[in-house]
Scaffold this active site. Sequence first.
Site, PDB file in Angstrom:
ATOM      1  N   GLY A  32       0.826  -1.203   0.000  1.00 14.66           N
ATOM      2  CA  GLY A  32       0.000   0.000   0.000  1.00 14.66           C
ATOM      3  C   GLY A  32       0.850   1.238   0.000  1.00 14.66           C
ATOM      4  O   GLY A  32       2.071   1.179   0.166  1.00 14.66           O
ATOM      5  N   GLU A  33       0.196   2.395  -0.224  1.00 13.88           N
ATOM      6  CA  GLU A  33       0.918   3.652  -0.258  1.00 13.88           C
ATOM      7  C   GLU A  33       0.260   4.612   0.712  1.00 13.88           C
ATOM      8  O   GLU A  33      -0.959   4.761   0.727  1.00 13.88           O
ATOM      9  CB  GLU A  33       0.888   4.230  -1.680  1.00 13.88           C
ATOM     10  CG  GLU A  33       1.629   5.542  -1.770  1.00 13.88           C
ATOM     11  CD  GLU A  33       1.846   5.985  -3.204  1.00 13.88           C
ATOM     12  OE1 GLU A  33       1.330   5.311  -4.114  1.00 13.88           O
ATOM     13  OE2 GLU A  33       2.522   7.016  -3.392  1.00 13.88           O
ATOM     14  N   GLY A  34       1.075   5.258   1.528  1.00 19.23           N
ATOM     15  CA  GLY A  34       0.541   6.243   2.467  1.00 19.23           C
ATOM     16  C   GLY A  34       0.967   7.630   2.067  1.00 19.23           C
ATOM     17  O   GLY A  34       1.515   7.829   0.986  1.00 19.23           O
ATOM     18  N   THR A  35       0.706   8.592   2.937  1.00 16.09           N
ATOM     19  CA  THR A  35       1.009   9.979   2.600  1.00 16.09           C
ATOM     20  C   THR A  35       2.506  10.203   2.484  1.00 16.09           C
ATOM     21  O   THR A  35       2.941  10.986   1.658  1.00 16.09           O
ATOM     22  CB  THR A  35       0.436  10.934   3.658  1.00 16.09           C
ATOM     23  OG1 THR A  35       0.583  10.323   4.937  1.00 16.09           O
ATOM     24  CG2 THR A  35      -1.022  11.206   3.406  1.00 16.09           C
ATOM     25  N   TYR A  36       3.297   9.528   3.277  1.00 17.87           N
ATOM     26  CA  TYR A  36       4.742   9.757   3.177  1.00 17.87           C
ATOM     27  C   TYR A  36       5.539   8.463   3.066  1.00 17.87           C
ATOM     28  O   TYR A  36       6.714   8.418   3.352  1.00 17.87           O
ATOM     29  CB  TYR A  36       5.235  10.616   4.350  1.00 17.87           C
ATOM     30  CG  TYR A  36       5.264   9.946   5.697  1.00 17.87           C
ATOM     31  CD1 TYR A  36       6.479   9.455   6.209  1.00 17.87           C
ATOM     32  CD2 TYR A  36       4.122   9.794   6.465  1.00 17.87           C
ATOM     33  CE1 TYR A  36       6.530   8.843   7.443  1.00 17.87           C
ATOM     34  CE2 TYR A  36       4.165   9.192   7.693  1.00 17.87           C
ATOM     35  CZ  TYR A  36       5.364   8.716   8.189  1.00 17.87           C
ATOM     36  OH  TYR A  36       5.402   8.106   9.405  1.00 17.87           O
ATOM     37  N   ALA A  37       4.872   7.399   2.645  1.00 21.18           N
ATOM     38  CA  ALA A  37       5.590   6.133   2.584  1.00 21.18           C
ATOM     39  C   ALA A  37       4.987   5.157   1.583  1.00 21.18           C
ATOM     40  O   ALA A  37       3.813   5.247   1.232  1.00 21.18           O
ATOM     41  CB  ALA A  37       5.614   5.494   3.959  1.00 21.18           C
ATOM     42  N   VAL A  39       4.667   0.950   1.126  1.00 22.97           N
ATOM     43  CA  VAL A  39       4.796  -0.222   1.984  1.00 22.97           C
ATOM     44  C   VAL A  39       4.854  -1.493   1.140  1.00 22.97           C
ATOM     45  O   VAL A  39       4.011  -1.713   0.256  1.00 22.97           O
ATOM     46  CB  VAL A  39       3.629  -0.304   2.988  1.00 22.97           C
ATOM     47  CG1 VAL A  39       3.837  -1.467   3.939  1.00 22.97           C
ATOM     48  CG2 VAL A  39       3.517   0.999   3.778  1.00 22.97           C
ATOM     49  N   LYS A  55       8.304  -0.297   5.330  1.00 24.38           N
ATOM     50  CA  LYS A  55       7.736   1.006   5.011  1.00 24.38           C
ATOM     51  C   LYS A  55       8.871   1.927   4.616  1.00 24.38           C
ATOM     52  O   LYS A  55       9.706   2.292   5.436  1.00 24.38           O
ATOM     53  CB  LYS A  55       7.017   1.518   6.270  1.00 24.38           C
ATOM     54  CG  LYS A  55       6.236   2.772   6.099  1.00 24.38           C
ATOM     55  CD  LYS A  55       5.326   2.963   7.313  1.00 24.38           C
ATOM     56  CE  LYS A  55       4.626   4.304   7.263  1.00 24.38           C
ATOM     57  NZ  LYS A  55       3.658   4.420   8.372  1.00 24.38           N
ATOM     58  N   ASP A 151      -3.191  10.376  16.482  1.00 32.38           N
ATOM     59  CA  ASP A 151      -3.800  10.111  15.171  1.00 32.38           C
ATOM     60  C   ASP A 151      -4.555   8.788  15.184  1.00 32.38           C
ATOM     61  O   ASP A 151      -4.457   7.983  14.258  1.00 32.38           O
ATOM     62  CB  ASP A 151      -2.748  10.110  14.060  1.00 32.38           C
ATOM     63  CG  ASP A 151      -3.385  10.296  12.676  1.00 32.38           C
ATOM     64  OD1 ASP A 151      -4.566  10.719  12.622  1.00 32.38           O
ATOM     65  OD2 ASP A 151      -2.735  10.011  11.673  1.00 32.38           O
TER      66      ASP A 151
HETATM   67  N1  LIG Z   1       2.394  -3.237   9.018  1.00 31.58           N
HETATM   68  C1  LIG Z   1       1.680  -3.318   7.877  1.00 31.58           C
HETATM   69  N2  LIG Z   1       1.257  -4.504   7.421  1.00 31.58           N
HETATM   70  C2  LIG Z   1       0.535  -4.581   6.282  1.00 31.58           C
HETATM   71  N3  LIG Z   1       0.187  -3.536   5.530  1.00 31.58           N
HETATM   72  C3  LIG Z   1       0.576  -2.315   5.917  1.00 31.58           C
HETATM   73  C4  LIG Z   1       1.334  -2.135   7.113  1.00 31.58           C
HETATM   74  N4  LIG Z   1       1.568  -0.821   7.266  1.00 31.58           N
HETATM   75  C5  LIG Z   1       0.984  -0.211   6.229  1.00 31.58           C
HETATM   76  N5  LIG Z   1       0.389  -1.098   5.394  1.00 31.58           N
HETATM   77  C6  LIG Z   1      -0.332  -0.807   4.158  1.00 31.58           C
HETATM   78  O1  LIG Z   1       0.240   0.322   3.533  1.00 31.58           O
HETATM   79  C7  LIG Z   1      -0.675   1.389   3.421  1.00 31.58           C
HETATM   80  C8  LIG Z   1      -0.004   2.716   3.752  1.00 31.58           C
HETATM   81  O2  LIG Z   1       0.517   2.689   5.068  1.00 31.58           O
HETATM   82  P1  LIG Z   1       0.841   4.001   5.895  1.00 31.58           P
HETATM   83  O3  LIG Z   1       1.987   4.735   5.256  1.00 31.58           O
HETATM   84  O4  LIG Z   1       1.008   3.628   7.321  1.00 31.58           O
HETATM   85  O5  LIG Z   1      -0.465   4.803   5.666  1.00 31.58           O
HETATM   86  P2  LIG Z   1      -0.789   6.322   5.938  1.00 31.58           P
HETATM   87  O6  LIG Z   1       0.374   7.147   5.500  1.00 31.58           O
HETATM   88  O7  LIG Z   1      -2.008   6.548   5.119  1.00 31.58           O
HETATM   89  O8  LIG Z   1      -1.047   6.408   7.397  1.00 31.58           O
HETATM   90  C9  LIG Z   1      -1.791   1.041   4.397  1.00 31.58           C
HETATM   91  O9  LIG Z   1      -3.014   1.504   3.956  1.00 31.58           O
HETATM   92  C10 LIG Z   1      -1.750  -0.477   4.416  1.00 31.58           C
HETATM   93  O10 LIG Z   1      -2.534  -0.988   3.355  1.00 31.58           O
END
Ligand SMILES: Nc1ncnc2c1ncn2[C@@H]1O[C@H](COP(=O)(O)OP(=O)(O)O)[C@@H](O)[C@H]1O
Lengths: 373, 300
Positions: A32-37, A39, A55, A151
């Site tokens: 997945g992709e978050g705001t600053y990372a 994964v 991450k 958060d």
């Molecule tokens: N420990 C983890 N195990 C499995 N999937 C994860 C984990 N951490 C993050 N992800 C996946 O990566 C995506 C982005 O993570 P993260 O950067 O923490 O999100 P955000 O920046 O939106 O808070 C999440 O929506 C999730 O699908």
Amino acid sequence: MTSSATADGGQDLAEQMNDAVREKFVMGGFLGEGTYAMVHKAHYRHDPSQVFAVKKIKLNAEYHNGIAPDAIREMQFLSELTHPNILKLIDVFSSKDQNLSFVLELAPRGDLEKLWKNKDITYTAADIKAWTNMLCQGIWFCHENFVLHRDIKGSNALIAADGTIKLADFGLARRFADPGTRMTTQMITRMYRPLELLYGCSHYGGTADMWSIGVVMAELVKRDWYLGSETDIQQVSVICEKFGTPTEETWPGVSALPYYVAPEKQNNMVGTTANRIARPRSWWRQEFMLLGDDGAEFIKGLLTLDPQKRFNSRRALEDKYWTNMPRPTKKENLPKEGGGEKAVGDDLKRKGGETPTNGRADKVARKLDFGAM
Amino acid sequence: MSKQPARAAAASKRLAEDGDICPVCKSSRYLNSTMQFKINPACYHRMCDTCVERIFKRGNSTCPIAGCAKTLSWAKFRRATFEDLKIEREVDIRKTVMDVMNKKEEDFETLRDYNDYLEQVEEIAWNLILNIDVEATTGKLERWKQHQKAELDAGPPLASGKGATQRKASQSSKKKDEAETGFTFHGLKKRVAPVKEAPYDPWGGWSIAPQYYVLQDNYDVDWYKRIKTDVHHVAGGHSLQDYCSQALRDAFGGLGVFIEDEILARDTPSMDADVGTEHAVAAAMSGKDANMNVNMDDVF
Ligand SMILES: Nc1ncnc2c1ncn2[C@@H]1O[C@H](COP(=O)(O)OP(=O)(O)O)[C@@H](O)[C@H]1O
Ligand SMILES: [Zn+2]
Ligand SMILES: [Zn+2]
């Protein structure tokens, strides 16, 4: 292409250690992709059965060193806090392009927001009790170690393979503030932000996180957003309409907070005058009928406007709601993402009980049918 | 199966006796000739169509026959046939027998033992269905019920050395007990009360209690009093309690690291938790006291 140290541009010890850490892991599929990372999945080179989430923090030119303060905070707090309901930080390394990567415990079953949104999953009050309790245990451990999460929301409550809730994303976390130290109030995703922050008070405490947990719990009950709006001002209105506008009687000191507007001055503001008095107990029981009377009392404790009266994490865990019936569902029995099909199958099996009526009275067949009655 | 004809005869005899009264509203077909009996294949309990309409038409409801508790839907009711009436009675008898004779395969040492047990259960059920030796069979069933209950109440055998000999003793008396019920089941393991599930622990087994200090409700320090009554701190939910316990934890946190000191401390009364904490916290926080008026706005 990890070149071994050469005579001229040799690696220093830190670099060598960093490489050693990075070499331990093999990268896998995208999660997945978050705001600053970004994964990705990963596993140990020496033991592929041990899987993790890596991450990788996006390089950010705005910041000194290119690393956002969020990333540093996440690293600091996650490495300090070891508890079953807090996502574990296994390792940290930086890659060739100077990007920082966190090796985290893998939480492959989504999160609490995905869960209530997935209409293929049915769940009960006992399941909500189990999830909320794990969330409360995680935040209690943070607060017990003087860390504010700031958060908490459904999408930051990840679900591990065994069903355990893991509090994640400590990018906005900080230590409890010393007296007199001001904290920014632009923290906590708006929908989960308590009124004291919206009123601009910069001396808040652990109870701010507890409000967020209350909102998450309400979302689990309603299977919908509970307190949503587009702006901070709207958010104040939404909260006041739902629970009543606070006054000096219900929340001593509230009128001194920067953005507080007393009910009598709200007349020109659309939608904020609807409800000035606190909701009676009967309203809470009606609003959260699914949770039962004790569950409604409990969530009322979390969604109390005055942060001094609101449950802190210790008080929340002391509540009798947890030990009352129904018992919180065991982790292994909690409904999970993708459980839709299986649940239907179980229902069909359970129906049973119908007896063959062909009158053959076959002894063995009967025995099977009646044994279950 | 030579039992078959006898069974049919017994069933039809019973039908003639009470087959015409609705067990729910007690109205009789002699007084209301248009009355019809309905059954629902979830439990085969028979009731008149008026009762079915009254109880189930507005939605699913539980069967009104005591001890049944099945949820029945109106749509599934159908006219009772002669065969249904026999089944109803059989279902009830079997349910009674099954409630008492409720051993499972894992209660036996071998599958063969279990099958032999099932044979005997079947024998009991047929006896009652066919009205053979009813009194003796019912008595036997009742004694077995009491025996099972007594065995459960006695609880699990003790694990201590003494308990082990006691268990041996009870093993030898087991055959005798069982014989008194009129049953002997080969290979039946002794019944052990299931371990009662511990009450739910909302803390998940965690607790953090301070070892070296006791947090007080109040501290007699100037800035403490000031903050305690500062409206912004009060209204915002800032907790001085949290702050003080943080300061104390920081101040005392290192103590546990020195194992030798800890061993010493164990016999030294001065390390008692409630000694000197007030001064300690004042000292621990004195450095911060000086800064308190400086604007410490925090980027976070
Ligand atoms: N420990 C983890 N195990 C499995 N999937 C994860 C984990 N951490 C993050 N992800 C996946 O990566 C995506 C982005 O993570 P993260 O950067 O923490 O999100 P955000 O920046 O939106 O808070 C999440 O929506 C999730 O699908
Ligand atoms: Zn009737
Ligand atoms: Zn019934």
